[in-house]
Design a protein around this motif. Structure first.
Motif: not given
Length: 284
Positions: A62, A86, A90, A95-97, A128, A133
């Motif tokens: 993340d 982003a 990628s 895949r996590r923010c 995202l 994301i």
């Protein structure tokens, strides 16, 4: 579930990406939390970063949201930073923010503030989503925070889930923090009153609280790592058991505001302590 190392949360002063990956590998973490922009500062391109992750067997789980959501001007100034970050994330397979939100306002009553956050988070989540994301948002549970401003705002999981529903994108969920759940009256696995699907959780923060303190008197700090002297107030076995019950497959990070860890200067020692701490409540 898998363990992720967030060095900033535990007082680790790692010297760059490779050292962070090495610490994670050496102590049983499958991932690290890392800012893609930091890689550019270190002059590590995406191909080099992916190669390093392959060498160490550790991924990036993340990164922190670069957009400031505390005010309109701050939002407008920082929002253009989101798309480039982003895109960089990628390329690295992140895949996590995640971010957190204030639980009070001195300017807007609840309904107005709710709409403002709905509009902001929808814009963020849409950007995202173009890069696959997820957006995770953390609420602040202590009443000492939500009551410190003129107008209390979202400070419970129920309220945050209502905000996620209002935003209406499929990629917004919760950064589920054990401390903030506890402060808002949800001990152990009681968060499953409002979360029934693992897809509603983007990231988990694991921490403990002191026993015997009335909820209204708990501050944002201190908090403890599992097993640390002074903790033991929350049911972390129940918390982790509930995550397993809903089949959560994402990262779990330690986030104590620990005076013990602040006194330790050796990165390896800190990583060993926190890894063993997580293992002590891990449900396999």
């Amino acid at each position: 579930m898998y363990k992720s190392l967030n060095s900033g949360n535990v007082n680790i002063q790692a010297n760059g990406f490779a050292q962070t990956l090495a610490l994670a590998r050496n102590h049983g973490f499958g991932a690290v939390s890392y800012n893609p922009v930091s890689l550019e500062t270190e002059r590590i391109d995406a191909f080099q970063a992916l190669d390093l992750m392959g060498q160490y067997g550790v991924i990036i789980s993340d990164f922190g949201l670069p957009v400031q959501i505390t005010g309109k001007n701050e939002f407008n100034k920082s929002f253009p930073m989101l798309e480039p970050m982003a895109r960089a994330a990628s390329r690295l397979g992140i895949r996590r923010c995640c971010t957190w939100m204030l639980s009070f306002s001195n300017d807007s009553e609840y309904a107005e503030n709710f709409k403002r956050h709905t509009d902001m988070f929808r814009l963020i989540a849409e950007v995202l989503d173009e890069y696959g994301i997820l957006l995770g948002v953390e609420f602040l549970g202590p009443a000492s925070i939500s009551n410190s401003g003129k107008y209390p705002f979202i400070h419970t999981l129920k309220q945050l889930m209502e905000l996620c529903g209002a935003v209406g994108t499929d990629n917004m969920g919760v950064l589920l923090d054990a401390h903030h759940c506890y402060c808002s009256g949800l001990k152990g696995g009681e968060f499953t009153q409002y979360i029934r699907n693992e897809r509603e959780i983007v990231l988990v923060h694991l921490n403990d609280d002191a026993p015997g303190i009335p909820l209204d008197d708990i501050k944002d700090s201190p908090r403890y790592y599992p097993g640390e002297q002074g903790g033991g107030g929350n049911d972390l076995h129940g918390f982790m058991g509930a995550l397993k019950q809903i089949k959560y497959t994402g990262p779990v990070e330690l986030e104590p505001f620990s005076e013990t860890l602040k006194e330790i200067k050796d990165n390896e020692q800190i990583a060993k302590i926190i890894s063993e701490s997580i293992n002590s409540v891990w449900i396999s």
